[in-house]
Design an enzyme around this catalytic site. Structure first.
Site, PDB file in Angstrom:
ATOM      1  N   LYS A  13      50.099  31.668  45.230  1.00 15.24           N
ATOM      2  CA  LYS A  13      49.319  32.640  44.453  1.00 15.24           C
ATOM      3  C   LYS A  13      48.355  33.388  45.372  1.00 15.24           C
ATOM      4  O   LYS A  13      48.137  34.594  45.218  1.00 15.24           O
ATOM      5  CB  LYS A  13      48.567  31.906  43.328  1.00 15.24           C
ATOM      6  CG  LYS A  13      47.665  32.776  42.465  1.00 15.24           C
ATOM      7  CD  LYS A  13      48.470  33.642  41.510  1.00 15.24           C
ATOM      8  CE  LYS A  13      47.720  34.689  40.718  1.00 15.24           C
ATOM      9  NZ  LYS A  13      46.388  34.474  40.303  1.00 15.24           N
ATOM     10  N   ASN A  61      47.775  37.437  45.875  1.00 12.92           N
ATOM     11  CA  ASN A  61      46.468  38.091  45.750  1.00 12.92           C
ATOM     12  C   ASN A  61      46.052  38.794  47.055  1.00 12.92           C
ATOM     13  O   ASN A  61      45.445  39.860  47.007  1.00 12.92           O
ATOM     14  CB  ASN A  61      45.389  37.085  45.325  1.00 12.92           C
ATOM     15  CG  ASN A  61      45.520  36.674  43.875  1.00 12.92           C
ATOM     16  OD1 ASN A  61      45.442  35.513  43.531  1.00 12.92           O
ATOM     17  ND2 ASN A  61      45.735  37.631  42.990  1.00 12.92           N
ATOM     18  N   ASN A 107      45.590  42.507  45.692  1.00  9.38           N
ATOM     19  CA  ASN A 107      44.220  42.822  45.254  1.00  9.38           C
ATOM     20  C   ASN A 107      43.476  43.786  46.179  1.00  9.38           C
ATOM     21  O   ASN A 107      42.993  44.831  45.710  1.00  9.38           O
ATOM     22  CB  ASN A 107      43.427  41.527  45.025  1.00  9.38           C
ATOM     23  CG  ASN A 107      43.975  40.732  43.850  1.00  9.38           C
ATOM     24  OD1 ASN A 107      45.154  40.795  43.557  1.00  9.38           O
ATOM     25  ND2 ASN A 107      43.133  39.992  43.167  1.00  9.38           N
ATOM     26  N   GLY A 137      38.102  32.104  30.588  1.00 12.83           N
ATOM     27  CA  GLY A 137      37.432  30.984  29.922  1.00 12.83           C
ATOM     28  C   GLY A 137      37.603  31.068  28.411  1.00 12.83           C
ATOM     29  O   GLY A 137      37.973  30.083  27.754  1.00 12.83           O
ATOM     30  N   SER A 179      42.339  42.446  39.397  1.00  8.15           N
ATOM     31  CA  SER A 179      40.975  41.979  39.115  1.00  8.15           C
ATOM     32  C   SER A 179      39.996  42.512  40.165  1.00  8.15           C
ATOM     33  O   SER A 179      38.859  42.838  39.846  1.00  8.15           O
ATOM     34  CB  SER A 179      40.941  40.453  39.062  1.00  8.15           C
ATOM     35  OG  SER A 179      41.418  39.913  40.264  1.00  8.15           O
ATOM     36  N   GLU A 220      36.087  38.694  44.684  1.00  7.47           N
ATOM     37  CA  GLU A 220      36.420  37.352  45.198  1.00  7.47           C
ATOM     38  C   GLU A 220      37.077  37.435  46.582  1.00  7.47           C
ATOM     39  O   GLU A 220      37.780  36.520  46.993  1.00  7.47           O
ATOM     40  CB  GLU A 220      37.335  36.643  44.197  1.00  7.47           C
ATOM     41  CG  GLU A 220      36.614  36.315  42.891  1.00  7.47           C
ATOM     42  CD  GLU A 220      37.524  35.691  41.850  1.00  7.47           C
ATOM     43  OE1 GLU A 220      37.323  34.520  41.513  1.00  7.47           O
ATOM     44  OE2 GLU A 220      38.435  36.395  41.359  1.00  7.47           O
ATOM     45  N   ALA A 248      44.227  38.440  30.344  1.00  8.92           N
ATOM     46  CA  ALA A 248      43.227  38.453  29.266  1.00  8.92           C
ATOM     47  C   ALA A 248      42.234  39.562  29.547  1.00  8.92           C
ATOM     48  O   ALA A 248      41.907  39.829  30.708  1.00  8.92           O
ATOM     49  CB  ALA A 248      42.498  37.119  29.204  1.00  8.92           C
TER      50      ALA A 248
HETATM   51  O1  KPL Z   1      46.060  37.858  39.889  1.00  8.84           O
HETATM   52  C1  KPL Z   1      46.095  39.053  39.912  1.00  8.84           C
HETATM   53  C2  KPL Z   1      44.782  39.754  39.916  1.00  8.84           C
HETATM   54  O2  KPL Z   1      44.686  40.911  39.533  1.00  8.84           O
HETATM   55  O3  KPL Z   1      43.809  39.089  40.289  1.00  8.84           O
HETATM   56  C3  KPL Z   1      47.395  39.803  40.027  1.00  8.84           C
HETATM   57  C4  KPL Z   1      48.512  38.806  40.124  1.00  8.84           C
HETATM   58  C5  KPL Z   1      47.370  40.669  41.262  1.00  8.84           C
HETATM   59  C6  KPL Z   1      47.696  40.610  38.812  1.00  8.84           C
HETATM   60  O4  KPL Z   1      46.909  41.734  38.671  1.00  8.84           O
END
Ligand code: KPL
Length: 310
Positions: free
Chosen positions: A192, A196, A200, A15, A262, A274, A138
């Site tokens: 995407k 993930n 993740n 954000g 993340s 998430e 970020a």
């Molecule tokens: O989007 C990502 C995340 O960490 O949520 C990736 C693409 C896996 C990069 O770390």
């Protein structure tokens, strides 16, 4: 010329990144204005520190809008940058407060909240909804201190209701580096999502950086996760080949080798993840189509267990 008013909702890393990119471009134009809207209820003056990709730091003092500020009713566009699990409550709060022509862009990891937002919008026929995904990196060091750590791509596309005005599209394209408009945003979001789903949960379960997933020992596991995702996507009308999806996953593993995903960060910092909107979305769609997705079910359960016991 009418003044364009854009609000970025959510003061997390993404954000604040979006706000800084937009305000450095847009607030220099007399015909446009961008606001940052945070959880606080009243408006407040705040100094933001933003470090750009060239490592230059910029401080600027802004008036932060609270969620109930009267200015919210004048916005032409809101970009919602909160966690997937926060979207529904936030939308219910904002919809009655927004202008009846306001356009909404959702920008978060995972999929799912758009379905409910689209249902809410049936009561707001002049509004429109677009969806977005970004791979910009970020990092939030402190509440109002953010560094743009990696140049990435941002993809946005129309989902339902009124189209976003061309002038607002132009403003976003000028301000956000490598932003592209995608006619079929759901396919882009599935691409995407698959990345993930593969990266993740595994990084959080095996406590590793993204790059370690390139090791042979993970290959079969990643293959099965991605194959399950492609099968469910296909049943949902999205055609994505296993080979191309795997290629994309390994490209991101290599490009972000040093990243802590993340989800692994959320687990390390004892935050909710998430997972229900990443592996959980695949599990939910699979159930609709009566497809078995044991690897994604397992990932969702293991991450839930880590959320509870850490
Ligand atoms: O989007 C990502 C995340 O960490 O949520 C990736 C693409 C896996 C990069 O770390």
């Amino acid at each position: 010329m009418t003044t364009q008013k854009i609000g970025v909702i959510g003061a997390g890393a993404i954000g604040q990144l979006m706000f800084n990119l937009l305000s450095s471009q847009i607030n220099s134009q007399a015909d446009a204005k961008v606001y940052l809207i945070a959880r606080e209820l009243s408006s407040d003056s705040q100094t933001l520190q933003f470090t750009d990709l060239a490592h230059s730091s910029h401080n600027h003092t802004i008036t932060l809008l609270g969620q109930d500020s009267p200015e919210v009713a004048e916005l032409d566009l809101v970009i919602i940058c909160v966690k997937a699990y926060q979207v529904d409550e936030l939308i219910c709060h904002f919809l009655p407060r927004l202008a009846n022509h306001c356009h909404i862009i959702l920008l978060h990891n995972g999929m799912g909240p758009h379905l409910n937002v689209a249902k809410h919008l049936l009561n707001y026929p002049k509004m429109g909804l677009s969806l977005a995904t970004t791979s910009h990196g970020a990092l939030k060091h402190a509440q109002w201190q953010v560094t743009h750590t990696g140049s990435g791509q941002t993809t946005v596309g129309h989902y339902t209701g009124h189209q976003l005005a061309d002038s607002l599209k132009d403003s976003l394209t000028q301000a956000i580096p490598k932003l592209t408009w995608h006619a079929d945003i759901i396919t882009a979001l599935w691409q995407k999502l698959i990345i993930n789903c593969a990266i993740n949960p595994l990084t959080a379960i095996f406590e590793c950086k993204n790059g370690q997933l390139a090791q042979d020992s993970f290959a079969e596991h990643i293959n099965i996760i991605v194959a399950e995702c492609c099968e469910v996507a296909k049943a949902d009308g999205i055609s994505l080949s296993l080979a191309a999806s795997l290629e994309m996953v390994y490209k991101v593993i290599n490009l972000t080798a040093n990243n802590i995903s993340s989800m692994y960060q959320d687990i390390l910092q004892l935050r909710k993840t998430e997972i229900d909107y990443i592996s959980g979305y695949v599990v939910e769609r699979a159930a609709q189509h009566q497809i078995a997705v044991p690897a994604n079910v397992n990932n969702q359960q293991r991450i839930k267990a880590l959320e509870i016991y850490r």
